[in-house]
Design a protein around this motif. Structure first.
Motif, PDB file in Angstrom:
ATOM      1  N   VAL A  94       0.818  -1.218   0.000  1.00 27.76           N
ATOM      2  CA  VAL A  94       0.000   0.000   0.000  1.00 27.76           C
ATOM      3  C   VAL A  94       0.849   1.265   0.000  1.00 27.76           C
ATOM      4  CG1 VAL A  94      -2.063   1.045   1.002  1.00 27.76           C
ATOM      5  CG2 VAL A  94      -1.606  -1.376   1.397  1.00 27.76           C
ATOM      6  N   GLY A  95       1.579   1.498  -1.077  1.00 29.17           N
ATOM      7  CA  GLY A  95       2.228   2.775  -1.300  1.00 29.17           C
ATOM      8  C   GLY A  95       3.600   2.946  -0.673  1.00 29.17           C
ATOM      9  N   ASP A  96       4.376   3.853  -1.282  1.00 28.72           N
ATOM     10  CA  ASP A  96       5.742   4.161  -0.866  1.00 28.72           C
ATOM     11  C   ASP A  96       6.607   2.911  -0.818  1.00 28.72           C
ATOM     12  OD1 ASP A  96       4.974   6.776  -0.764  1.00 28.72           O
ATOM     13  OD2 ASP A  96       5.222   7.030   1.387  1.00 28.72           O
ATOM     14  N   LEU A  97       6.521   2.125  -1.877  1.00 30.20           N
ATOM     15  CA  LEU A  97       7.419   0.991  -2.005  1.00 30.20           C
ATOM     16  C   LEU A  97       8.849   1.498  -2.147  1.00 30.20           C
ATOM     17  CD1 LEU A  97       4.541  -0.006  -2.971  1.00 30.20           C
ATOM     18  CD2 LEU A  97       5.756  -1.669  -4.355  1.00 30.20           C
ATOM     19  N   PHE A  98       8.990   2.627  -2.861  1.00 25.71           N
ATOM     20  CA  PHE A  98      10.290   3.252  -3.060  1.00 25.71           C
ATOM     21  C   PHE A  98      10.355   4.543  -2.251  1.00 25.71           C
ATOM     22  CE2 PHE A  98       9.149   0.930  -6.928  1.00 25.71           C
ATOM     23  CZ  PHE A  98      10.222   0.058  -7.045  1.00 25.71           C
ATOM     24  N   ASP A  99      11.577   4.959  -1.933  1.00 26.94           N
ATOM     25  CA  ASP A  99      11.743   6.142  -1.094  1.00 26.94           C
ATOM     26  C   ASP A  99      11.518   7.430  -1.872  1.00 26.94           C
ATOM     27  OD1 ASP A  99      12.591   6.925   1.703  1.00 26.94           O
ATOM     28  OD2 ASP A  99      13.955   8.160   0.512  1.00 26.94           O
ATOM     29  N   ARG A 100      11.654   7.377  -3.172  1.00 29.84           N
ATOM     30  CA  ARG A 100      11.475   8.587  -3.980  1.00 29.84           C
ATOM     31  C   ARG A 100      10.994   8.204  -5.372  1.00 29.84           C
ATOM     32  NH1 ARG A 100      16.299   7.519  -2.095  1.00 29.84           N
ATOM     33  NH2 ARG A 100      18.037   6.993  -3.450  1.00 29.84           N
ATOM     34  N   GLU A 101      10.490   9.228  -6.067  1.00 32.00           N
ATOM     35  CA  GLU A 101       9.909   8.982  -7.387  1.00 32.00           C
ATOM     36  C   GLU A 101      10.942   8.380  -8.338  1.00 32.00           C
ATOM     37  OE1 GLU A 101       8.070  11.485 -11.176  1.00 32.00           O
ATOM     38  OE2 GLU A 101       9.147  12.473  -9.543  1.00 32.00           O
ATOM     39  N   GLU A 102      12.156   8.932  -8.329  1.00 32.15           N
ATOM     40  CA  GLU A 102      13.212   8.419  -9.197  1.00 32.15           C
ATOM     41  C   GLU A 102      13.884   7.241  -8.494  1.00 32.15           C
ATOM     42  OE1 GLU A 102      15.800  11.614 -10.197  1.00 32.15           O
ATOM     43  OE2 GLU A 102      14.278  12.705 -11.321  1.00 32.15           O
ATOM     44  N   ARG A 103      13.273   6.099  -8.616  1.00 36.20           N
ATOM     45  CA  ARG A 103      13.755   4.898  -7.928  1.00 36.20           C
ATOM     46  C   ARG A 103      15.079   4.441  -8.517  1.00 36.20           C
ATOM     47  NH1 ARG A 103       8.312   2.249  -9.923  1.00 36.20           N
ATOM     48  NH2 ARG A 103       7.756   4.310  -9.183  1.00 36.20           N
ATOM     49  N   SER A 104      15.923   3.862  -7.690  1.00 37.84           N
ATOM     50  CA  SER A 104      17.220   3.387  -8.164  1.00 37.84           C
ATOM     51  C   SER A 104      17.043   2.100  -8.968  1.00 37.84           C
ATOM     52  CB  SER A 104      18.157   3.137  -6.987  1.00 37.84           C
ATOM     53  OG  SER A 104      17.711   2.023  -6.226  1.00 37.84           O
ATOM     54  N   VAL A 105      18.020   1.820  -9.806  1.00 31.47           N
ATOM     55  CA  VAL A 105      18.001   0.591 -10.590  1.00 31.47           C
ATOM     56  C   VAL A 105      18.011  -0.614  -9.654  1.00 31.47           C
ATOM     57  CG1 VAL A 105      19.296  -0.815 -12.240  1.00 31.47           C
ATOM     58  CG2 VAL A 105      19.122   1.675 -12.570  1.00 31.47           C
ATOM     59  N   ALA A 106      18.798  -0.518  -8.579  1.00 32.25           N
ATOM     60  CA  ALA A 106      18.899  -1.632  -7.631  1.00 32.25           C
ATOM     61  C   ALA A 106      17.560  -1.904  -6.955  1.00 32.25           C
ATOM     62  CB  ALA A 106      19.968  -1.318  -6.580  1.00 32.25           C
ATOM     63  N   ALA A 107      16.862  -0.836  -6.542  1.00 31.30           N
ATOM     64  CA  ALA A 107      15.570  -1.008  -5.874  1.00 31.30           C
ATOM     65  C   ALA A 107      14.537  -1.585  -6.833  1.00 31.30           C
ATOM     66  CB  ALA A 107      15.092   0.328  -5.309  1.00 31.30           C
ATOM     67  N   ASP A 108      14.535  -1.106  -8.060  1.00 33.38           N
ATOM     68  CA  ASP A 108      13.590  -1.593  -9.068  1.00 33.38           C
ATOM     69  C   ASP A 108      13.822  -3.080  -9.349  1.00 33.38           C
ATOM     70  OD1 ASP A 108      11.383  -0.783 -10.418  1.00 33.38           O
ATOM     71  OD2 ASP A 108      12.435   0.274 -12.008  1.00 33.38           O
ATOM     72  N   ALA A 109      15.088  -3.452  -9.506  1.00 32.52           N
ATOM     73  CA  ALA A 109      15.420  -4.845  -9.797  1.00 32.52           C
ATOM     74  C   ALA A 109      15.078  -5.745  -8.607  1.00 32.52           C
ATOM     75  CB  ALA A 109      16.908  -4.962 -10.135  1.00 32.52           C
ATOM     76  N   PHE A 110      15.284  -5.229  -7.406  1.00 26.45           N
ATOM     77  CA  PHE A 110      14.991  -6.020  -6.208  1.00 26.45           C
ATOM     78  C   PHE A 110      13.496  -6.289  -6.092  1.00 26.45           C
ATOM     79  CE2 PHE A 110      13.790  -6.235  -1.728  1.00 26.45           C
ATOM     80  CZ  PHE A 110      14.580  -7.286  -1.305  1.00 26.45           C
ATOM     81  N   LEU A 111      12.684  -5.247  -6.297  1.00 23.86           N
ATOM     82  CA  LEU A 111      11.239  -5.445  -6.234  1.00 23.86           C
ATOM     83  C   LEU A 111      10.798  -6.473  -7.277  1.00 23.86           C
ATOM     84  CD1 LEU A 111       8.433  -4.694  -5.135  1.00 23.86           C
ATOM     85  CD2 LEU A 111       8.352  -2.895  -6.875  1.00 23.86           C
ATOM     86  N   MET A 112      11.325  -6.358  -8.478  1.00 24.14           N
ATOM     87  CA  MET A 112      10.964  -7.300  -9.539  1.00 24.14           C
ATOM     88  C   MET A 112      11.301  -8.736  -9.130  1.00 24.14           C
ATOM     89  SD  MET A 112       9.717  -7.460 -12.677  1.00 24.14           S
ATOM     90  CE  MET A 112      10.078  -5.927 -13.563  1.00 24.14           C
ATOM     91  N   ALA A 113      12.466  -8.921  -8.517  1.00 24.66           N
ATOM     92  CA  ALA A 113      12.875 -10.260  -8.101  1.00 24.66           C
ATOM     93  C   ALA A 113      11.928 -10.824  -7.046  1.00 24.66           C
ATOM     94  CB  ALA A 113      14.303 -10.219  -7.555  1.00 24.66           C
ATOM     95  N   GLN A 114      11.485  -9.988  -6.109  1.00 25.36           N
ATOM     96  CA  GLN A 114      10.581 -10.456  -5.062  1.00 25.36           C
ATOM     97  C   GLN A 114       9.194 -10.776  -5.627  1.00 25.36           C
ATOM     98  OE1 GLN A 114      12.053 -11.229  -2.176  1.00 25.36           O
ATOM     99  NE2 GLN A 114      13.847 -10.397  -3.249  1.00 25.36           N
ATOM    100  N   LEU A 115       8.734  -9.979  -6.571  1.00 22.68           N
ATOM    101  CA  LEU A 115       7.445 -10.254  -7.213  1.00 22.68           C
ATOM    102  C   LEU A 115       7.501 -11.571  -7.984  1.00 22.68           C
ATOM    103  CD1 LEU A 115       6.531  -6.672  -8.519  1.00 22.68           C
ATOM    104  CD2 LEU A 115       5.590  -7.854  -6.513  1.00 22.68           C
ATOM    105  N   ASN A 116       8.643 -11.841  -8.593  1.00 25.99           N
ATOM    106  CA  ASN A 116       8.800 -13.109  -9.314  1.00 25.99           C
ATOM    107  C   ASN A 116       8.849 -14.290  -8.356  1.00 25.99           C
ATOM    108  OD1 ASN A 116       8.863 -12.780 -12.232  1.00 25.99           O
ATOM    109  ND2 ASN A 116      10.643 -11.457 -11.897  1.00 25.99           N
ATOM    110  N   ARG A 117       9.397 -14.094  -7.166  1.00 26.19           N
ATOM    111  CA  ARG A 117       9.356 -15.158  -6.163  1.00 26.19           C
ATOM    112  C   ARG A 117       7.912 -15.491  -5.804  1.00 26.19           C
ATOM    113  NH1 ARG A 117      12.176 -13.838  -0.944  1.00 26.19           N
ATOM    114  NH2 ARG A 117      11.889 -16.082  -0.577  1.00 26.19           N
ATOM    115  N   LEU A 118       7.095 -14.449  -5.643  1.00 22.00           N
ATOM    116  CA  LEU A 118       5.674 -14.682  -5.357  1.00 22.00           C
ATOM    117  C   LEU A 118       5.010 -15.436  -6.514  1.00 22.00           C
ATOM    118  CD1 LEU A 118       4.548 -11.273  -3.780  1.00 22.00           C
ATOM    119  CD2 LEU A 118       5.016 -13.422  -2.588  1.00 22.00           C
ATOM    120  N   LYS A 119       5.353 -15.026  -7.725  1.00 21.50           N
ATOM    121  CA  LYS A 119       4.760 -15.692  -8.893  1.00 21.50           C
ATOM    122  C   LYS A 119       5.116 -17.178  -8.917  1.00 21.50           C
ATOM    123  CE  LYS A 119       4.715 -15.785 -13.936  1.00 21.50           C
ATOM    124  NZ  LYS A 119       5.256 -15.235 -15.196  1.00 21.50           N
TER     125      LYS A 119
END
Length: 413
Positions: free
Chosen positions: A57-82
């Motif tokens: 529910v919101g503020d997954l990232f600390d700022r609008e311009e999310r870092s590449v590392a944070a973006d990749a990490f979230l993607m990896a965790q979503l794929n674990r759920l999948k």
């Protein structure tokens, strides 16, 4: 039905003000990694508990311009759920607001992102029950409109109705009206079975039934976010939903009172560190020490506390012992001095001058200097405890100057 309610991950948080010449590099890495580690534990729990879905529910990232590392990490965790056939529902908040088409993020097909308008996504459980989940994503940093008005009434054809809302319980004329304000009555009138709220970092239930909840953030980022952090595990029991908190944050922020006495800074630092050694922390703690003394400390020592000299001496010792002690001292709060000046009359005038100088209006004027800085900096400075800390430090400096003037006048006689 079983699901996880989490919010305010603030992945890749900068932990402003922590990094200095004393902080060991390996400790800084643990601190910086903590928001990632906490979320990974949440996904671990989702898989271990075999939940039906996860609400972010919101503020997954600390700022609008999310870092590449944070973006990749979230993607990896979503794929674990999948990989474990667990769906995820995402709404973006005021820190990670976005106007992009949700399909452009490239998230796996188990992930459902809410658009900038309130919408409802229906999800069918394996037992055939239907869950209607309503929410929206911020399209800008501040939303003063009460978006709650756009949420539909509970769907009669759904077994469970859930609302996701990143915003503030508030009246429209308060500072929190910048964040999709709502009232408790407005939430209750929708007839939902559960409200998963985000934005407020303190975990709390807004109703007696415990079905309207802020889950809090997943890792404290400064001294105003003390205690355990994690997520809420929500389960159905007949026709009711109940929530249980589970801690996942690897680091705990906390206050600690320590006794001090009038002595040289080096010896005082060693005395304080010996008190920390008695705590036997079983989890890494970041501490603000409240200094307490049975005697009046002289102006020189108070000045060394206010200037940061004592903190530097403590951190130099802490640097070599942080693993052994499992803690790091981030800041100090000076002892409260009852007698600031030399007479009751002078004390009265001092208090009056201090109260007329250290006002909310004066503080707000200072904050205007940060208007062109990233918004999260001003948000942090606007925290009540940080403002009080600034006032306390300013008051200590005023006191020191007053005492010095008295000492100077006495010397001139």
């Amino acid at each position: 039905m079983k699901f996880i309610h989490t919010a305010d991950l603030h992945l890749d948080s900068p932990f402003l003000g922590l990094k200095n010449h004393s902080l060991p590099d390996d400790l800084w890495e643990k601190i910086h990694q903590s928001t990632f580690d906490s979320f990974q534990k949440i996904i671990d729990e989702a898989i271990n508990d075999q939940v039906d879905f996860v609400l972010l529910v919101g503020d997954l990232f600390d700022r609008e311009e999310r870092s590449v590392a944070a973006d990749a990490f979230l993607m990896a965790q979503l794929n674990r759920l999948k990989d474990h056939e667990i769906d995820a529902f995402i709404s973006f908040g005021n820190h990670d607001y976005s106007t992009a088409d949700p399909s452009s993020f490239g998230y796996p097909d188990n992930t459902h992102v809410f658009s900038n308008q309130v919408e409802t996504k229906k999800y069918r459980l394996e037992n055939g029950q239907v869950v209607a989940i309503s929410g929206f994503s911020f399209d800008k940093q501040w939303i003063t409109d009460p978006m709650i008005q756009d949420y539909p009434q509970a769907f009669s054809d759904a077994t469970w109705n859930i609302g996701m809302l990143h915003g503030s319980l508030s009246t429209l004329n308060s500072p929190e009206a910048n964040y999709a304000p709502f009232t408790l009555n407005q939430l209750e009138e929708k007839g939902y079975d559960y409200w998963a709220l985000g934005h407020i970092h303190k975990r709390q239930a807004l109703n007696k039934q415990g079905t309207i909840n802020y889950s809090g953030n997943t890792q404290g980022r400064h001294i105003n976010e003390t205690g355990e952090k994690g997520f809420l595990l929500v389960e159905s029991d007949g026709g009711q939903l109940t929530s249980h908190f589970q801690s996942t944050a690897p680091i705990i922020w906390d206050f600690m009172a320590v006794s001090v006495a009038q002595q040289p800074v080096k010896q005082l630092a060693e005395l304080i560190m010996s008190q920390l050694a008695d705590q036997h922390f079983d989890q890494l703690h970041l501490l603000r020490l409240q200094l307490k003394s049975d005697q009046q400390l002289d102006s020189e020592l108070l000045g060394q506390i206010a200037s940061g000299e004592l903190l530097d001496a403590i951190q130099q010792i802490n640097r070599d012992k942080w693993r052994q002690l499992n803690c790091w001292v981030t800041s100090l709060k000076a002892p409260v001095e009852k007698n600031v000046v030399y007479s009751a009359i002078d004390q009265t005038y001092f208090n009056q001058a201090r109260d007329e100088t250290l006002t909310d209006d004066a503080y707000n004027q200072i904050l205007k200097a940060f208007d062109k800085q990233p918004a999260f900096i001003k948000d942090e400075l606007n925290q009540t405890d940080i403002k009080q800390s600034v006032f306390d430090t300013a008051s200590a400096i005023l006191r020191e100057n007053v005492v010095n003037e008295y000492d100077k006048e006495d010397g001139d006689k």
